[in-house]
Scaffold this motif. Structure first.
Motif, PDB file in Angstrom:
ATOM      1  N   ASP A   1       0.844  -1.201   0.000  1.00 53.64           N
ATOM      2  CA  ASP A   1       0.000   0.000   0.000  1.00 53.64           C
ATOM      3  C   ASP A   1       0.877   1.248   0.000  1.00 53.64           C
ATOM      4  O   ASP A   1       0.591   2.230  -0.707  1.00 53.64           O
ATOM      5  CB  ASP A   1      -0.909   0.008   1.239  1.00 53.64           C
ATOM      6  CG  ASP A   1      -1.894  -1.141   1.245  1.00 53.64           C
ATOM      7  OD1 ASP A   1      -2.266  -1.596   0.147  1.00 53.64           O
ATOM      8  OD2 ASP A   1      -2.294  -1.583   2.337  1.00 53.64           O
TER       9      ASP A   1
ATOM     10  N   ARG B   1      -3.097  15.346  -0.493  1.00 49.63           N
ATOM     11  CA  ARG B   1      -3.982  14.282  -0.008  1.00 49.63           C
ATOM     12  C   ARG B   1      -3.238  12.946   0.076  1.00 49.63           C
ATOM     13  O   ARG B   1      -3.327  12.241   1.096  1.00 49.63           O
ATOM     14  CB  ARG B   1      -5.185  14.143  -0.943  1.00 49.63           C
ATOM     15  CG  ARG B   1      -6.215  13.124  -0.470  1.00 49.63           C
ATOM     16  CD  ARG B   1      -7.239  12.823  -1.530  1.00 49.63           C
ATOM     17  NE  ARG B   1      -6.656  12.100  -2.665  1.00 49.63           N
ATOM     18  CZ  ARG B   1      -6.345  10.798  -2.635  1.00 49.63           C
ATOM     19  NH1 ARG B   1      -6.537  10.077  -1.534  1.00 49.63           N
ATOM     20  NH2 ARG B   1      -5.820  10.215  -3.697  1.00 49.63           N
ATOM     21  N   VAL B   2      -2.497  12.608  -0.983  1.00 46.98           N
ATOM     22  CA  VAL B   2      -1.768  11.337  -0.998  1.00 46.98           C
ATOM     23  C   VAL B   2      -0.660  11.331   0.051  1.00 46.98           C
ATOM     24  O   VAL B   2      -0.396  10.301   0.687  1.00 46.98           O
ATOM     25  CB  VAL B   2      -1.182  11.069  -2.406  1.00 46.98           C
ATOM     26  CG1 VAL B   2      -0.337   9.803  -2.408  1.00 46.98           C
ATOM     27  CG2 VAL B   2      -2.305  10.942  -3.435  1.00 46.98           C
ATOM     28  N   THR B   3      -0.016  12.467   0.246  1.00 47.28           N
ATOM     29  CA  THR B   3       1.052  12.560   1.243  1.00 47.28           C
ATOM     30  C   THR B   3       0.515  12.287   2.650  1.00 47.28           C
ATOM     31  O   THR B   3       1.144  11.572   3.446  1.00 47.28           O
ATOM     32  CB  THR B   3       1.716  13.948   1.202  1.00 47.28           C
ATOM     33  OG1 THR B   3       2.299  14.161  -0.089  1.00 47.28           O
ATOM     34  CG2 THR B   3       2.804  14.067   2.263  1.00 47.28           C
TER      35      THR B   3
ATOM     36  N   GLU C   1      -3.910  17.074  -4.885  1.00 48.03           N
ATOM     37  CA  GLU C   1      -3.874  15.615  -4.881  1.00 48.03           C
ATOM     38  C   GLU C   1      -2.608  15.113  -4.185  1.00 48.03           C
ATOM     39  O   GLU C   1      -2.647  14.121  -3.435  1.00 48.03           O
ATOM     40  CB  GLU C   1      -3.922  15.091  -6.314  1.00 48.03           C
ATOM     41  CG  GLU C   1      -3.865  13.577  -6.464  1.00 48.03           C
ATOM     42  CD  GLU C   1      -5.087  12.859  -5.923  1.00 48.03           C
ATOM     43  OE1 GLU C   1      -5.096  11.623  -5.936  1.00 48.03           O
ATOM     44  OE2 GLU C   1      -6.041  13.547  -5.470  1.00 48.03           O
ATOM     45  N   THR C   2      -1.492  15.804  -4.416  1.00 47.79           N
ATOM     46  CA  THR C   2      -0.239  15.426  -3.760  1.00 47.79           C
ATOM     47  C   THR C   2      -0.356  15.560  -2.241  1.00 47.79           C
ATOM     48  O   THR C   2       0.112  14.691  -1.492  1.00 47.79           O
ATOM     49  CB  THR C   2       0.920  16.305  -4.269  1.00 47.79           C
ATOM     50  OG1 THR C   2       1.094  16.080  -5.672  1.00 47.79           O
ATOM     51  CG2 THR C   2       2.218  15.980  -3.549  1.00 47.79           C
TER      52      THR C   2
ATOM     53  N   ASP D   1       2.362   1.751  -3.408  1.00 48.80           N
ATOM     54  CA  ASP D   1       1.366   2.320  -4.329  1.00 48.80           C
ATOM     55  C   ASP D   1       1.261   3.831  -4.145  1.00 48.80           C
ATOM     56  O   ASP D   1       1.179   4.585  -5.131  1.00 48.80           O
ATOM     57  CB  ASP D   1       0.007   1.676  -4.104  1.00 48.80           C
ATOM     58  CG  ASP D   1      -0.063   0.249  -4.630  1.00 48.80           C
ATOM     59  OD1 ASP D   1       0.811  -0.119  -5.448  1.00 48.80           O
ATOM     60  OD2 ASP D   1      -0.973  -0.499  -4.222  1.00 48.80           O
ATOM     61  N   LEU D   2       1.280   4.268  -2.898  1.00 49.94           N
ATOM     62  CA  LEU D   2       1.176   5.703  -2.615  1.00 49.94           C
ATOM     63  C   LEU D   2       2.440   6.441  -3.065  1.00 49.94           C
ATOM     64  O   LEU D   2       2.358   7.533  -3.631  1.00 49.94           O
ATOM     65  CB  LEU D   2       0.935   5.927  -1.119  1.00 49.94           C
ATOM     66  CG  LEU D   2      -0.428   5.442  -0.602  1.00 49.94           C
ATOM     67  CD1 LEU D   2      -0.474   5.501   0.923  1.00 49.94           C
ATOM     68  CD2 LEU D   2      -1.563   6.278  -1.193  1.00 49.94           C
TER      69      LEU D   2
ATOM     70  N   LYS E   1       2.339   6.743  -6.712  1.00 48.17           N
ATOM     71  CA  LYS E   1       1.385   7.793  -7.070  1.00 48.17           C
ATOM     72  C   LYS E   1       2.014   9.174  -6.894  1.00 48.17           C
ATOM     73  O   LYS E   1       1.858  10.051  -7.767  1.00 48.17           O
ATOM     74  CB  LYS E   1       0.138   7.674  -6.189  1.00 48.17           C
ATOM     75  CG  LYS E   1      -0.912   8.744  -6.442  1.00 48.17           C
ATOM     76  CD  LYS E   1      -1.523   8.634  -7.821  1.00 48.17           C
ATOM     77  CE  LYS E   1      -2.689   9.607  -7.983  1.00 48.17           C
ATOM     78  NZ  LYS E   1      -3.257   9.582  -9.358  1.00 48.17           N
ATOM     79  N   LEU E   2       2.749   9.365  -5.802  1.00 49.18           N
ATOM     80  CA  LEU E   2       3.415  10.651  -5.578  1.00 49.18           C
ATOM     81  C   LEU E   2       4.459  10.934  -6.656  1.00 49.18           C
ATOM     82  O   LEU E   2       4.590  12.070  -7.123  1.00 49.18           O
ATOM     83  CB  LEU E   2       4.073  10.669  -4.195  1.00 49.18           C
ATOM     84  CG  LEU E   2       3.114  10.771  -2.996  1.00 49.18           C
ATOM     85  CD1 LEU E   2       3.874  10.580  -1.685  1.00 49.18           C
ATOM     86  CD2 LEU E   2       2.385  12.114  -2.997  1.00 49.18           C
TER      87      LEU E   2
ATOM     88  N   GLU F   1      -2.147  10.548   3.357  1.00 48.48           N
ATOM     89  CA  GLU F   1      -2.484   9.135   3.401  1.00 48.48           C
ATOM     90  C   GLU F   1      -1.227   8.295   3.599  1.00 48.48           C
ATOM     91  O   GLU F   1      -1.239   7.295   4.339  1.00 48.48           O
ATOM     92  CB  GLU F   1      -3.207   8.732   2.110  1.00 48.48           C
ATOM     93  CG  GLU F   1      -3.748   7.307   2.120  1.00 48.48           C
ATOM     94  CD  GLU F   1      -4.542   6.961   0.872  1.00 48.48           C
ATOM     95  OE1 GLU F   1      -4.845   5.769   0.681  1.00 48.48           O
ATOM     96  OE2 GLU F   1      -4.844   7.885   0.077  1.00 48.48           O
ATOM     97  N   ARG F   2      -0.146   8.680   2.942  1.00 51.91           N
ATOM     98  CA  ARG F   2       1.123   7.955   3.095  1.00 51.91           C
ATOM     99  C   ARG F   2       1.609   8.021   4.537  1.00 51.91           C
ATOM    100  O   ARG F   2       2.136   7.036   5.085  1.00 51.91           O
ATOM    101  CB  ARG F   2       2.185   8.539   2.169  1.00 51.91           C
ATOM    102  CG  ARG F   2       3.487   7.747   2.208  1.00 51.91           C
ATOM    103  CD  ARG F   2       4.652   8.504   1.630  1.00 51.91           C
ATOM    104  NE  ARG F   2       5.813   7.625   1.463  1.00 51.91           N
ATOM    105  CZ  ARG F   2       6.660   7.321   2.443  1.00 51.91           C
ATOM    106  NH1 ARG F   2       6.484   7.811   3.671  1.00 51.91           N
ATOM    107  NH2 ARG F   2       7.695   6.507   2.205  1.00 51.91           N
TER     108      ARG F   2
END
Length: 247
Positions: free
Chosen positions: A13, A166-168, A163-164, A16-17, A20-21, A170-171
């Motif tokens: 997971d 948000r993903v950060t 988006e970056t 994947d993040l 994505k980043l 989550e990471r």
């Protein structure tokens, strides 16, 4: 190194993040608007240089025309004065009359020549003025296109940055659930292996290097403890076992 299977799966997971980043960063860096704006700015620089040259020529020819018109006016005034002297009858000497008539004729020729010069300069000035107007329109048009591209880039980078972010976040949550020693190894390998530190073993193939494992390697994996942290023999990435590993 040993770590619970669930912790190892969380690495996928996390990977994947991180992927994505990386994709978001690459997309931000390679937005088509970057090249478009660079090209338009280069066009603007060239057009502005041409505009300055045209405006300089316009100013030079305007001053040249003004001087030439003054020269014509001076000759015309001198000719008028001579003609008035001739018409007044004040000059009676045949020699002086002849000299005055020759001067009037010479002044007429001089005036005609200067008027031709004025016309030639006027034509050049009109051409320069038209060139200035054309270039001003082209500069305005390209500037509008550049502003539009800049607005599109700002919008696109804003969306990518959001988006970056948000993903950060989550990471950070996922990374916080991974044991420190396992996370440290993952981050080290990710830095060494082009951004991929952990890969899934899928259908007997490492998804990191895309190579299928041989029978000896598979047997070693089958014999390994469930919590043992395995490494791909080919790419040395962390090899995570799942229900799809084909063991």
């Amino acid at each position: 190194m040993n770590s619970e299977p669930a912790d190892q799966i969380r690495l996928l997971d996390l990977q994947d993040l991180d992927t994505k980043l990386s994709q978001l960063a690459h997309k931000r860096e390679n937005l088509p608007e970057h090249a478009e704006i660079d090209a338009l700015e280069a066009d603007l620089t060239q057009l502005r240089d041409l505009l300055v040259a045209a405006q300089t020529e316009e100013g030079d020819t305007a001053r040249e025309q003004s001087k030439a018109e003054k020269d014509v006016d001076q000759v015309r005034q001198r000719s008028v004065r001579d003609q008035q002297r001739l018409d007044s009858g004040a000059v009676t000497s045949p020699k002086d009359l002849e000299s005055l008539q020759r001067e009037i004729a010479s002044l007429a020729k001089r005036q005609q020549d200067l008027e031709d010069v004025v016309l030639e300069i006027m034509e050049r000035n009109e051409a320069a003025t038209a060139r200035v107007s054309e270039l001003q329109d082209r500069v305005a048009s390209v500037r509008t296109k550049a502003d539009d591209a800049s607005a599109r880039r700002t919008s696109a980078t804003g969306e990518l940055d959001a988006e970056t972010t948000r993903v950060t976040k989550e990471r950070e949550v996922v990374a916080g659930s991974v044991p420190d020693d396992l996370l440290k190894l993952y981050d080290k390998l990710r830095a060494q292996q082009g951004g991929v530190g952990a890969a899934k073993l899928f259908q007997r193939r490492c998804e990191g290097c895309r190579l299928e494992l041989n029978i000896t390697e598979l047997n070693e994996i089958r014999a390994a403890a469930r919590d043992e942290v395995l490494r791909c023999e080919n790419c040395r990435r962390i090899l995570v076992r799942t229900s799809d590993s084909g063991l």
